[in-house]
Write a protein that holds these residues in place. Structure first.
Motif, PDB file in Angstrom:
ATOM      1  N   ILE A  36       3.875  -6.537 -32.898  1.00  0.00           N
ATOM      2  CA  ILE A  36       3.174  -6.519 -31.606  1.00  0.00           C
ATOM      3  C   ILE A  36       2.019  -7.526 -31.633  1.00  0.00           C
ATOM      4  O   ILE A  36       1.808  -8.264 -30.668  1.00  0.00           O
ATOM      5  CB  ILE A  36       2.661  -5.104 -31.268  1.00  0.00           C
ATOM      6  N   ASN A  40       1.595 -10.861 -29.236  1.00  0.00           N
ATOM      7  CA  ASN A  40       0.421 -10.994 -28.366  1.00  0.00           C
ATOM      8  C   ASN A  40      -0.505 -12.145 -28.749  1.00  0.00           C
ATOM      9  O   ASN A  40      -1.654 -12.195 -28.303  1.00  0.00           O
ATOM     10  CB  ASN A  40      -0.358  -9.677 -28.345  1.00  0.00           C
ATOM     11  N   GLU A  98      -0.345  -4.948 -18.681  1.00  0.00           N
ATOM     12  CA  GLU A  98       0.098  -4.279 -19.903  1.00  0.00           C
ATOM     13  C   GLU A  98       1.526  -3.742 -19.759  1.00  0.00           C
ATOM     14  O   GLU A  98       1.816  -2.986 -18.844  1.00  0.00           O
ATOM     15  CB  GLU A  98      -0.822  -3.103 -20.244  1.00  0.00           C
ATOM     16  N   ILE A  99       2.360  -4.126 -20.704  1.00  0.00           N
ATOM     17  CA  ILE A  99       3.708  -3.591 -20.808  1.00  0.00           C
ATOM     18  C   ILE A  99       3.648  -2.611 -21.977  1.00  0.00           C
ATOM     19  O   ILE A  99       3.406  -3.001 -23.109  1.00  0.00           O
ATOM     20  CB  ILE A  99       4.752  -4.698 -21.089  1.00  0.00           C
ATOM     21  N   SER A 100       3.844  -1.327 -21.686  1.00  0.00           N
ATOM     22  CA  SER A 100       3.617  -0.275 -22.669  1.00  0.00           C
ATOM     23  C   SER A 100       4.905   0.444 -23.046  1.00  0.00           C
ATOM     24  O   SER A 100       5.850   0.506 -22.254  1.00  0.00           O
ATOM     25  CB  SER A 100       2.623   0.737 -22.086  1.00  0.00           C
ATOM     26  N   THR A 101       4.893   1.025 -24.232  1.00  0.00           N
ATOM     27  CA  THR A 101       6.030   1.844 -24.660  1.00  0.00           C
ATOM     28  C   THR A 101       6.004   3.205 -23.973  1.00  0.00           C
ATOM     29  O   THR A 101       7.017   3.885 -23.922  1.00  0.00           O
ATOM     30  CB  THR A 101       5.993   2.056 -26.185  1.00  0.00           C
ATOM     31  N   TYR A 154       0.684 -11.216 -19.758  1.00  0.00           N
ATOM     32  CA  TYR A 154       1.250  -9.966 -20.264  1.00  0.00           C
ATOM     33  C   TYR A 154       0.631  -9.607 -21.605  1.00  0.00           C
ATOM     34  O   TYR A 154       0.326 -10.486 -22.412  1.00  0.00           O
ATOM     35  CB  TYR A 154       2.764 -10.099 -20.499  1.00  0.00           C
ATOM     36  N   PHE A 156       1.708  -6.737 -24.664  1.00  0.00           N
ATOM     37  CA  PHE A 156       2.655  -5.721 -25.078  1.00  0.00           C
ATOM     38  C   PHE A 156       1.909  -4.746 -25.994  1.00  0.00           C
ATOM     39  O   PHE A 156       1.307  -5.159 -26.983  1.00  0.00           O
ATOM     40  CB  PHE A 156       3.837  -6.365 -25.782  1.00  0.00           C
TER      41      PHE A 156
END
Length: 159
Positions: A36, A40, A98-101, A154, A156
């Motif tokens: 990650i 980033n 933010e692209i989140s789990t 973005y 992640f």
């Protein structure tokens, strides 16, 4: 780089391979966190304010990987037109999408002014609501990125 060491154990004429005990193996979480962080590297090291960027001849920001990312002046002026003067001095760019789990199928924006900008771009802003976080369906990302390609980015994240 970690090298996996195995020990061959002979037991009743059958060979078994097992990991060696005491070898420092990274956990799955360690590997994921490192990946990650690598993904980033395009994020800014420091996020300047919109006010600072408008004063620069070539508005730009240094990224974590050492390169620079440039902002379109027209985007900066567009965002400034959406905000009050004190908000222009406080807004830090780029706005992080933010692209989140955790929120599959959604993206998140944090910060009162950042949420205001995104919601004005999407046409959903309600001045009676004072949100510090917004969660939006991912299908809206192209609309945001089409209008604000250099002033949004973005990130992640895992939670």
């Amino acid at each position: 780089m970690t090298i996996a060491i195995t020990i061959n154990i002979l037991m009743l004429n059958k060979a078994f391979w097992v990991p060696a005990v005491g070898v420092n193996m990274p956990t799955a979480e360690d590997v994921l966190n490192r990946e990650i962080a690598r993904v980033n590297l395009h994020l800014p090291a420091v996020r300047p304010t919109l006010h600072q960027l408008l004063k620069e001849g070539e508005p730009r920001v240094r990224l974590r990987d050492g390169t620079e990312s440039y902002f379109k002046r027209s985007e900066l002026e567009y965002i400034a037109g959406l905000l009050e003067e004190d908000e222009v001095k406080a807004l830090r760019l780029p706005i992080i999408l933010e692209i989140s789990t955790v929120y599959r199928g959604y993206f998140r924006v944090r910060g009162r002014i950042e949420v205001k900008v995104i919601e004005k771009v999407l046409g959903t802003y309600d001045e009676l609501e004072d949100k510090t976080e917004g969660i939006y369906p991912r299908y809206l990302l192209p609309r945001v990125r089409r209008l604000l390609p250099t002033t949004t980015t973005y990130a992640f994240i895992t939670e």
